[in-house]
Design a protein around this motif. Structure first.
Motif, mmCIF file in Angstrom:
data_model
loop_
_atom_site.group_PDB
_atom_site.id
_atom_site.type_symbol
_atom_site.label_atom_id
_atom_site.label_comp_id
_atom_site.label_asym_id
_atom_site.label_seq_id
_atom_site.Cartn_x
_atom_site.Cartn_y
_atom_site.Cartn_z
ATOM 1 N N ILE A 230 0.850 -1.187 0.000
ATOM 2 C CA ILE A 230 0.000 0.000 0.000
ATOM 3 C C ILE A 230 0.889 1.241 0.000
ATOM 4 N N ILE A 231 0.538 2.213 -0.824
ATOM 5 C CA ILE A 231 1.273 3.473 -0.864
ATOM 6 C C ILE A 231 0.807 4.343 0.297
ATOM 7 N N THR A 232 1.713 4.627 1.235
ATOM 8 C CA THR A 232 1.364 5.407 2.419
ATOM 9 C C THR A 232 1.227 6.882 2.054
ATOM 10 N N PRO A 233 0.093 7.498 2.369
ATOM 11 C CA PRO A 233 -0.088 8.922 2.035
ATOM 12 C C PRO A 233 0.897 9.805 2.797
ATOM 13 N N LYS A 234 1.298 10.897 2.172
ATOM 14 C CA LYS A 234 2.142 11.867 2.856
ATOM 15 C C LYS A 234 1.330 12.621 3.898
ATOM 16 N N ILE A 235 1.999 13.002 4.976
ATOM 17 C CA ILE A 235 1.367 13.822 6.009
ATOM 18 C C ILE A 235 1.727 15.274 5.723
ATOM 19 N N PHE A 236 0.732 16.088 5.474
ATOM 20 C CA PHE A 236 0.998 17.478 5.137
ATOM 21 C C PHE A 236 -0.171 18.356 5.571
ATOM 22 N N ILE A 237 0.095 19.648 5.652
ATOM 23 C CA ILE A 237 -0.937 20.640 5.930
ATOM 24 C C ILE A 237 -0.937 21.625 4.768
ATOM 25 N N GLY A 238 -2.032 21.694 4.071
ATOM 26 C CA GLY A 238 -2.115 22.568 2.909
ATOM 27 C C GLY A 238 -3.114 22.029 1.916
ATOM 28 N N PHE A 288 -6.355 -4.753 2.251
ATOM 29 C CA PHE A 288 -5.276 -5.130 3.164
ATOM 30 C C PHE A 288 -5.395 -4.375 4.487
ATOM 31 N N ALA A 289 -5.836 -3.130 4.419
ATOM 32 C CA ALA A 289 -5.894 -2.278 5.610
ATOM 33 C C ALA A 289 -7.330 -1.930 5.980
ATOM 34 N N ALA A 290 -8.243 -2.872 5.787
ATOM 35 C CA ALA A 290 -9.659 -2.602 6.049
ATOM 36 C C ALA A 290 -9.931 -2.107 7.479
ATOM 37 N N PRO A 291 -9.295 -2.681 8.510
ATOM 38 C CA PRO A 291 -9.549 -2.158 9.869
ATOM 39 C C PRO A 291 -9.162 -0.691 10.023
ATOM 40 N N LEU A 292 -8.073 -0.285 9.371
ATOM 41 C CA LEU A 292 -7.667 1.116 9.440
ATOM 42 C C LEU A 292 -8.668 2.007 8.704
ATOM 43 N N LYS A 293 -9.204 1.522 7.584
ATOM 44 C CA LYS A 293 -10.224 2.287 6.849
ATOM 45 C C LYS A 293 -11.475 2.450 7.713
ATOM 46 N N TYR A 355 -5.385 -8.515 9.677
ATOM 47 C CA TYR A 355 -6.518 -7.783 10.249
ATOM 48 C C TYR A 355 -6.428 -7.744 11.771
ATOM 49 N N SER A 356 -6.037 -8.887 12.367
ATOM 50 C CA SER A 356 -5.928 -8.938 13.828
ATOM 51 C C SER A 356 -4.881 -7.942 14.322
ATOM 52 N N PHE A 357 -3.752 -7.889 13.625
ATOM 53 C CA PHE A 357 -2.700 -6.961 14.018
ATOM 54 C C PHE A 357 -3.178 -5.516 13.900
ATOM 55 N N CYS A 358 -3.835 -5.190 12.767
ATOM 56 C CA CYS A 358 -4.338 -3.832 12.570
ATOM 57 C C CYS A 358 -5.347 -3.458 13.652
ATOM 58 N N ILE A 359 -6.249 -4.385 13.959
ATOM 59 C CA ILE A 359 -7.286 -4.105 14.958
ATOM 60 C C ILE A 359 -6.656 -3.902 16.335
ATOM 61 N N ILE A 360 -5.721 -4.800 16.709
ATOM 62 C CA ILE A 360 -5.063 -4.669 18.017
ATOM 63 C C ILE A 360 -4.305 -3.344 18.101
ATOM 64 N N LEU A 361 -3.597 -2.993 17.020
ATOM 65 C CA LEU A 361 -2.835 -1.748 17.023
ATOM 66 C C LEU A 361 -3.747 -0.543 17.157
ATOM 67 N N VAL A 362 -4.855 -0.568 16.418
ATOM 68 C CA VAL A 362 -5.810 0.550 16.486
ATOM 69 C C VAL A 362 -6.390 0.676 17.887
ATOM 70 N N VAL A 363 -6.826 -0.460 18.466
ATOM 71 C CA VAL A 363 -7.447 -0.428 19.798
ATOM 72 C C VAL A 363 -6.450 0.059 20.843
ATOM 73 N N LEU A 364 -5.213 -0.460 20.798
ATOM 74 C CA LEU A 364 -4.208 -0.057 21.772
ATOM 75 C C LEU A 364 -3.895 1.429 21.664
#
Length: 378
Positions: A230-238, A288-293, A355-364
């Motif tokens: 997955i292409i990670t989006p850049k973090i920016f303000i603008g 791949f990143a459905a829990p994050l979505k 998915y389990s890893f994403c969910i655990i990371l999000v919850v934590l």
């Protein structure tokens, strides 16, 4: 081509009809390895005297499918990626339509200068009918491939999404057949390809910016390792308009920590507009990143309820903290490991672990962030 350079008969035909001039604008596509800046013809613009060209053109059937292309790309052992060069521009315009494809150009960009009239002899992106006509041309080329017993090339073209030809084959022999025959076949039929990338080999410079990866439907594919990421989006303000960042845009370049992310957004109003913009940047049609979505959608829903639909109203501190948590999680290196998969990976246990890893990371991270907020650690 300049109008004056055409034959007298063609000039008379154009001047005897209603002449339509197409406005032009600039489009930016940073993900393109070859053409990051291009002229885009805006046929949707109308005037007080007439309707736009696109309003009277037929679009045709929309048969392109990113999902279909990605399924075909992950179906067999060897991945294939090719890009048709100047796709729309390879399709010639019928001469009887030249009077609708005119453009004015002032070489010195001086408004007082007399404009030179050009005739656009080919199809362009931005013309409503171009996509359907090019699709019809590709269908005809697929038939030509089958008539010449080039079934592998036909299958590659059947999975294409506009000018992106991404598919897969079962054997190394089929890969060699495509590498040998496809460039010449496509060139003979008027749609040459920029380059061809295959599993197990380094990508050609024409398709890759970094010499390692190729953009495949919004994912980063590394052909040598045969991995999708997955292409990670850049973090920016603008602001970002037509693929280009506005002047004064501020980018996050520090170490990825929650404290640094919090400091980066300090003084920035976090509202519904910003949250929707940032959470929508994570492009992942394969899931791949459905829990994050889902996490991002939850934050956007909270912001929508709190703002009563006003996109500019600042959200509560709780929602702001959740947004900062989300922004922090996405670029984490440990998460990128789970968001990078083998192209052939269809194994259920991978998705369960991911998915389990994403969910655990999000919850934590959500839980720790809320504890910090309530007890004033931040």
């Amino acid at each position: 081509m300049k109008l004056e350079d055409l034959s007298k008969e063609v000039q008379d035909e154009i001047n005897s009809n209603t002449r339509h001039f197409i406005a032009q604008t600039i489009a930016y596509k940073k993900s393109s390895a070859s053409t990051k800046t291009r002229i885009c013809w805006d046929s949707s613009r109308s005037s007080k005297q007439s309707a736009s060209l696109n309003s009277i053109l037929m679009k045709g059937a929309a048969e392109y499918s990113v999902a279909k292309m990605l399924i075909k790309f992950r179906e067999n052992k060897y991945g294939i990626s090719a890009d048709i060069s100047k796709f729309y521009n390879n399709l010639k315009l019928d001469a009887k339509h030249y009077h609708l494809h005119l453009a004015m150009w002032r070489p010195n960009l001086d408004p007082e200068e007399e404009a030179v009239i050009y005739v656009l002899l080919v199809h362009f992106y931005g013309i409503r009918s171009s996509g359907g006509l090019c699709l019809a041309a590709i269908k005809r080329i697929i038939n030509y491939a089958r008539e010449q017993n080039l079934e592998t090339i036909a299958r590659i073209l059947e999975a294409a999404y506009v000018d992106d030809c991404n598919s897969s084959v079962s054997t190394k022999e089929e890969v060699e057949t495509i590498k040998t025959n496809m460039p010449g076949f496509m060139r003979r039929h008027g749609f040459p390809i920029k380059g061809l990338a295959c599993s197990g080999e380094a990508p050609p410079d024409e398709l890759s910016e970094d010499g390692i990866s190729v953009n495949v439907a919004g994912y980063k594919w590394r052909p040598e390792k045969d991995e999708l990421k997955i292409i990670t989006p850049k973090i920016f303000i603008g602001k970002k308009n037509k693929g280009r960042y506005a002047p004064g845009t501020k980018f996050f370049n520090d170490e990825v920590t929650l404290e640094n992310i919090t400091n980066f957004f300090d003084g920035t109003v976090v509202n519904l507009e910003l949250i929707i913009s940032k959470t929508a940047e994570l492009y992942d049609p394969l899931g791949f990143a459905a829990p994050l979505k889902v996490f991002g959608n939850y934050i956007a829903r909270r912001a929508l309820i709190e703002s009563n639909g006003n996109p500019l109203q600042e959200v509560s501190q709780k929602t702001r903290q959740l947004f900062l948590q989300y922004t922090y999680i996405i670029p984490l290196k440990i998460l990128q490991i789970f968001l990078t998969v083998k192209r052939l990976s269809f194994k259920p246990y991978f998705y369960i672990l991911s998915y389990s890893f994403c969910i655990i990371l999000v919850v934590l991270r959500m839980g720790w962030g809320l504890i910090q907020y309530y007890y004033g650690i931040l």
